[in-house]
Design a protein around this motif. Structure first.
Motif, PDB file in Angstrom:
ATOM      1  N   MET A 224     -17.999   1.807 -54.022  1.00  6.33           N
ATOM      2  CA  MET A 224     -18.698   0.322 -54.347  1.00  6.33           C
ATOM      3  C   MET A 224     -19.536   0.332 -53.308  1.00  6.33           C
ATOM      4  SD  MET A 224     -18.519  -1.887 -56.715  1.00  6.33           S
ATOM      5  CE  MET A 224     -19.082  -3.782 -56.914  1.00  6.33           C
ATOM      6  N   ILE A 225     -19.000   0.175 -51.649  1.00  2.00           N
ATOM      7  CA  ILE A 225     -19.823  -0.384 -50.710  1.00  2.00           C
ATOM      8  C   ILE A 225     -21.160   0.885 -50.524  1.00  2.00           C
ATOM      9  CG2 ILE A 225     -19.455  -0.402 -48.103  1.00  2.00           C
ATOM     10  CD1 ILE A 225     -17.089  -0.774 -48.079  1.00  2.00           C
ATOM     11  N   ALA A 226     -21.158   1.649 -50.360  1.00  2.74           N
ATOM     12  CA  ALA A 226     -21.982   2.618 -50.925  1.00  2.74           C
ATOM     13  C   ALA A 226     -23.101   2.219 -51.493  1.00  2.74           C
ATOM     14  CB  ALA A 226     -21.978   4.160 -51.159  1.00  2.74           C
ATOM     15  N   GLU A 227     -23.141   1.497 -52.826  1.00  4.86           N
ATOM     16  CA  GLU A 227     -23.776   1.204 -53.973  1.00  4.86           C
ATOM     17  C   GLU A 227     -24.646  -0.062 -53.555  1.00  4.86           C
ATOM     18  OE1 GLU A 227     -20.542   2.465 -54.658  1.00  4.86           O
ATOM     19  OE2 GLU A 227     -21.056   3.931 -56.138  1.00  4.86           O
ATOM     20  N   THR A 228     -23.746  -0.277 -52.885  1.00  5.07           N
ATOM     21  CA  THR A 228     -23.984  -1.809 -52.330  1.00  5.07           C
ATOM     22  C   THR A 228     -25.241  -1.603 -51.686  1.00  5.07           C
ATOM     23  OG1 THR A 228     -21.817  -2.750 -53.115  1.00  5.07           O
ATOM     24  CG2 THR A 228     -23.394  -4.110 -51.509  1.00  5.07           C
ATOM     25  N   VAL A 229     -24.742  -0.506 -50.167  1.00  8.46           N
ATOM     26  CA  VAL A 229     -25.508  -0.883 -48.827  1.00  8.46           C
ATOM     27  C   VAL A 229     -26.903  -0.077 -49.699  1.00  8.46           C
ATOM     28  CG1 VAL A 229     -27.025   0.493 -46.910  1.00  8.46           C
ATOM     29  CG2 VAL A 229     -24.282  -0.642 -47.836  1.00  8.46           C
ATOM     30  N   CYS A 230     -26.724   0.737 -50.573  1.00  6.65           N
ATOM     31  CA  CYS A 230     -28.298   1.789 -51.061  1.00  6.65           C
ATOM     32  C   CYS A 230     -28.981   0.454 -52.021  1.00  6.65           C
ATOM     33  CB  CYS A 230     -28.002   2.749 -51.652  1.00  6.65           C
ATOM     34  SG  CYS A 230     -27.489   3.997 -51.298  1.00  6.65           S
TER      35      CYS A 230
END
Length: 149
Positions: free
Chosen positions: A1-7
């Protein structure tokens, strides 16, 4: 979830930079920046980022990478040993290389690379001209004749 938000945040920031660049009338650069900015968003939408995040935090995946590295090391070691063994000792190989005459890779290669012995018979040279203006071009004519032009 964090990786998607950062991208997604990186994509939005990149599109903002592209908009500012386009406002400055640098449309080609703005288009290029927008293209780069849309890559992380596309990766999020396809699910690759989630898969990569799951892989990065998976001990099983890291063990798999370790096994692949070990297999690569074994392949590299066996190749190095094969090269070391070769067709005999190093002295035997050097002696064989010295006694064998060098072979042409392409027998029909250009004459300068093969030496004088392999050159075809030269064409008879044209009679030299006595005029002063044509003497300037005699070298050029010789080069052109040599190349068959």
């Amino acid at each position: 979830m964090i990786a998607e938000t950062v991208c997604s945040a990186v994509a939005v920031a990149g599109l903002g930079i592209a908009a500012v660049t386009a406002y400055r009338k640098r449309f080609l650069a703005a288009t290029r920046i927008a293209a780069y900015a849309l890559v992380p968003l596309g990766l999020v939408m396809t699910g690759i980022v989630g898969w990569l995040a799951d892989t990065a935090f998976s001990p099983t995946a890291w063990l798999g990478f370790a096994v692949l590295g070990g297999a690569w090391a074994l392949f590299a070691t066996t190749r190095a040993v094969e090269r070391r063994r070769g067709s005999g000792t190093r002295k035997e190989r050097k002696a064989a290389n010295r006694s064998a005459p060098p072979e042409a890779v392409a027998p029909a290669a250009s004459a300068p690379s093969l030496g004088q012995a392999a050159r075809p018979a030269a064409r008879p040279a044209a009679a030299p001209r006595a005029t002063g203006a044509s003497d300037d071009f005699s070298d050029i004519e010789a080069i052109l004749k040599k190349h068959g032009i």
